[in-house]
Scaffold this active site. Structure first.
Site, mmCIF file in Angstrom:
data_model
loop_
_atom_site.group_PDB
_atom_site.id
_atom_site.type_symbol
_atom_site.label_atom_id
_atom_site.label_comp_id
_atom_site.label_asym_id
_atom_site.label_seq_id
_atom_site.Cartn_x
_atom_site.Cartn_y
_atom_site.Cartn_z
ATOM 1 N N SER A 55 6.439 2.669 -1.741
ATOM 2 C CA SER A 55 5.626 3.658 -2.443
ATOM 3 C C SER A 55 5.327 3.252 -3.880
ATOM 4 C CB SER A 55 6.362 5.002 -2.433
ATOM 5 O OG SER A 55 5.810 5.899 -3.355
ATOM 6 N N GLY A 56 4.040 3.193 -4.216
ATOM 7 C CA GLY A 56 3.673 2.900 -5.594
ATOM 8 C C GLY A 56 4.165 3.957 -6.559
ATOM 9 N N LEU A 57 4.118 5.224 -6.145
ATOM 10 C CA LEU A 57 4.620 6.301 -6.998
ATOM 11 C C LEU A 57 6.124 6.147 -7.217
ATOM 12 C CD1 LEU A 57 4.519 9.000 -8.490
ATOM 13 C CD2 LEU A 57 4.670 10.151 -6.261
ATOM 14 N N ASP A 67 2.155 6.307 -12.446
ATOM 15 C CA ASP A 67 1.555 5.610 -11.316
ATOM 16 C C ASP A 67 0.060 5.452 -11.583
ATOM 17 O OD1 ASP A 67 1.008 4.541 -8.827
ATOM 18 O OD2 ASP A 67 1.013 6.486 -7.808
ATOM 19 N N ASP A 94 2.136 0.066 -0.354
ATOM 20 C CA ASP A 94 1.102 0.766 -1.117
ATOM 21 C C ASP A 94 0.587 -0.206 -2.176
ATOM 22 O OD1 ASP A 94 -0.419 2.411 -2.694
ATOM 23 O OD2 ASP A 94 1.206 3.777 -3.234
ATOM 24 N N ASP A 96 -2.205 0.157 -4.056
ATOM 25 C CA ASP A 96 -3.120 0.815 -4.990
ATOM 26 C C ASP A 96 -4.567 0.448 -4.666
ATOM 27 O OD1 ASP A 96 -0.974 2.034 -6.224
ATOM 28 O OD2 ASP A 96 -0.692 0.408 -7.658
ATOM 29 N N GLU A 123 -6.653 1.555 -1.563
ATOM 30 C CA GLU A 123 -7.427 2.791 -1.720
ATOM 31 C C GLU A 123 -8.772 2.517 -2.394
ATOM 32 O OE1 GLU A 123 -5.613 5.243 -5.280
ATOM 33 O OE2 GLU A 123 -3.984 4.257 -4.146
ATOM 34 N N LYS A 129 -6.448 2.652 -11.033
ATOM 35 C CA LYS A 129 -6.424 3.963 -10.380
ATOM 36 C C LYS A 129 -5.484 4.921 -11.116
ATOM 37 C CE LYS A 129 -3.099 5.057 -8.196
ATOM 38 N NZ LYS A 129 -2.315 4.746 -6.981
ATOM 39 N N ASN A 131 -2.788 8.212 -10.004
ATOM 40 C CA ASN A 131 -2.144 8.840 -8.854
ATOM 41 C C ASN A 131 -2.972 10.028 -8.367
ATOM 42 O OD1 ASN A 131 -0.146 11.120 -7.820
ATOM 43 N ND2 ASN A 131 0.741 9.129 -7.336
ATOM 44 N N SER A 132 -3.057 10.156 -7.062
ATOM 45 C CA SER A 132 -3.955 11.138 -6.443
ATOM 46 C C SER A 132 -3.622 12.577 -6.789
ATOM 47 C CB SER A 132 -3.917 10.970 -4.921
ATOM 48 O OG SER A 132 -4.325 9.674 -4.551
ATOM 49 N N ARG A 167 -7.578 3.239 2.556
ATOM 50 C CA ARG A 167 -7.213 4.603 2.151
ATOM 51 C C ARG A 167 -8.427 5.310 1.556
ATOM 52 N NH1 ARG A 167 -1.979 5.833 -1.667
ATOM 53 N NH2 ARG A 167 -2.849 7.545 -2.894
ATOM 54 N N HIS A 198 -6.600 11.012 2.809
ATOM 55 C CA HIS A 198 -5.680 11.617 1.854
ATOM 56 C C HIS A 198 -6.247 12.943 1.360
ATOM 57 C CE1 HIS A 198 -2.661 10.639 -1.625
ATOM 58 N NE2 HIS A 198 -2.087 11.265 -0.614
#
Length: 518
Positions: A55-57, A67, A94, A96, A123, A129, A131-132, A167, A198
């Site tokens: 996980s990137g987060l 992130d 992940d 990114d 993504e 980027k 974080n979403s 993604r 997502h």
């Protein structure tokens, strides 16, 4: 918390990517848990997850940074590869927005594929980027640009098994379902092996809507971080193939650590939380200590079974440095790395020096009197005595010094050579009553296997209880009287006494002469 044995035996020749494709081919959802270090990955595998999401987060949070593409590809790759090396389930990374343009993506694919990563997720946001789940800027890349990244990724791929996940962030960025579906179809056409849709709302309805309208055979991946009321089974029934619980391990760890640290400070001790935290045995198991010890026993000589040596204090006080160094070097040359030299200002007795040695040792213990200097070859012969207690016995002298410790052996002289029944001479008596009865002289060194050293300790403890001074030779005599079988390693040279000032002076000169010849 129990501690089951943790060992990992990956099927030879079966890559993580191949195992992931096999999981995609079976019925039901493939469930992944997020991790940011090998320990978390092993916990996910132990819990029963089908794979691990690098996980990137989680990785960014574990480094204390947002992130937002702050960490480099190399940093994130290092974590992902460490996860893949630690577990036997596939690792999905992940990645990114691919760390740049199509050139960067191609480089990334080659590196992640070589590291054994099963799948990479890219993504469709502009680099860098955000974080979403962070409000604000969520800028999408143009469809054509992102399709170029996907096509470049497939071109860079060296094996057909690596899974490329595209993604879709359209719903995150506020676009409608038509945009999300159109992007997904374009990404599948560009070569994506799966698409990840997502969303960040609390309701699963947008995801279920996407799944109901998705008509391509390309698998769909979902991440129910915020719409957590729906089950993985329900998502699979709706058409999802992979369900990722992307950051729950990190969040659970934050909550548990916060509570634990507060409890320690509040209660001023750890008693109140000990039954709520993992025992050390669980930590050692997750580290793979059982397998480590098995490998150590199979491939490495255990430290506890290596020979060790104790040099007892001598009567003449501290020896000159050249003699001390020569004696230690002789022990090292015959394979003894653990050498204890008793002495110093306290000058312990022979008994105290023996009893100060750790009792839990499974290898042989060489004990050398402080009043002798023994060369490496006699010591090597002594160390090779095997399972017997053995002493170094000089059979060469026609006449012996008054301070010698005579030995009676079961060997005899035939034709000028010593011959013993069974090929190994045994000590019959220590300190023969008459000089003419002596067959040899104790050369001040003995070896004791683990059982023999236990017997030596018992003899030393008895002597200390009696309050009587004792020498190594006298302790050997005590063992013999107690029925311990003692082997004699017969030599005719390779040692000398250090009992008088003249002895020490002569030995110092010989050692200096040897050094000059080298």
């Amino acid at each position: 918390m129990g501690a089951a044995t943790t060992e990992y035996h990956r099927a030879p020749g079966l890559s993580g990517a191949r195992r992931l494709r096999d999981l995609f081919a079976r019925p039901g959802a493939v469930r992944l848990a997020g991790a940011h270090n090998p320990l978390g990955a092993r916990l996910a595998q132990r819990a029963g997850f089908d794979g691990v999401w690098s996980s990137g987060l989680e990785v960014s949070a574990s480094q204390g940074v947002p992130d937002t593409d702050i960490l480099t590809m190399s940093e994130l790759l290092g974590v992902a590869s460490s996860l893949a090396a630690a577990v036997d389930v596939p690792v999905v990374a992940d990645c990114d927005a691919g760390y740049g343009n199509a050139h960067n993506v191609m480089h990334m694919i080659r590196r992640y594929e070589a590291a054994g990563i099963a799948a990479v997720s890219i993504e469709d946001k502009r680099f860098p980027k955000v974080n979403s789940f962070i409000p604000g800027r969520q800028e999408l890349a143009p469809v054509g640009e992102f399709c170029g990244k996907l096509a470049a990724a497939k071109e860079a791929q060296r094996t057909p098994d690596l899974v490329l996940i595209a993604r879709i962030e359209a719903l995150i960025a506020g676009w409608d379902m038509d945009e999300a579906l159109a992007r997904g179809e374009a990404y599948a056409a560009a070569g994506a092996d799966a698409v990840l849709i997502h969303a960040k709302g609390s309701s699963p309805e947008p995801i279920l809507d996407f799944l109901s309208q998705w008509t391509l055979p390309t698998p769909v991946v979902v991440v129910p971080t915020t719409y957590h009321t729906i089950t993985a089974t329900e998502l699979a029934q709706a058409g999802a193939k992979m369900v990722i619980y992307a950051n729950h391990g990190l969040r659970a760890g934050i909550a548990a650590m916060t509570d634990t640290f507060a409890s320690i400070l509040r209660e001023d001790r750890t008693t109140g939380i000990e039954d709520r935290i993992a025992p050390l045995a669980t930590v050692f198991d997750l580290q793979g200590m059982a397998e480590h010890k098995r490998h150590e026993a199979e491939f490495i000589t255990s430290y506890e079974t290596r020979p060790r040596a104790l040099v007892l204090p001598g009567p003449s006080g501290e020896l000159p440095a050249p003699l001390r160094e020569h004696r230690t070097a002789a022990l090292r040359r015959c394979g003894v790395e653990d050498v204890t030299v008793a002495g110093g200002q306290d000058r312990p007795s022979a008994v105290d020096a023996l009893l100060a040695l750790p009792e839990a040792h499974h290898g042989p213990t060489l004990v050398v009197d402080g009043d002798v200097l023994v060369e490496s070859e006699p010591l090597r012969l002594l160390a090779a005595a095997g399972a017997d207690v053995a002493v170094l016995a000089d059979v060469s002298a026609a006449s012996r010094r008054a301070d010698a410790v005579p030995l009676a052996l079961n060997s005899v002289t035939l034709g000028g050579r010593r011959v013993a029944p069974g090929g190994a001479a045994q000590v019959v008596a220590v300190g023969a009553a008459r000089a003419q009865d002596a067959d040899a002289e104790f050369a001040g060194a003995a070896v004791f296997p683990a059982e023999g050293f236990a017997a030596l300790r018992a003899a030393a403890e008895k002597r200390r209880a009696d309050g009587t001074p004792v020498t190594l030779g006298e302790l050997v005599a005590d063992l013999l009287q107690a029925g311990v079988r003692i082997r004699a390693v017969e030599v005719a040279s390779g040692w000398m006494e250090l009992r008088t000032a003249d002895d020490v002076r002569r030995a110092t000169g010989l050692v200096a002469e040897q050094g000059a010849r080298r």
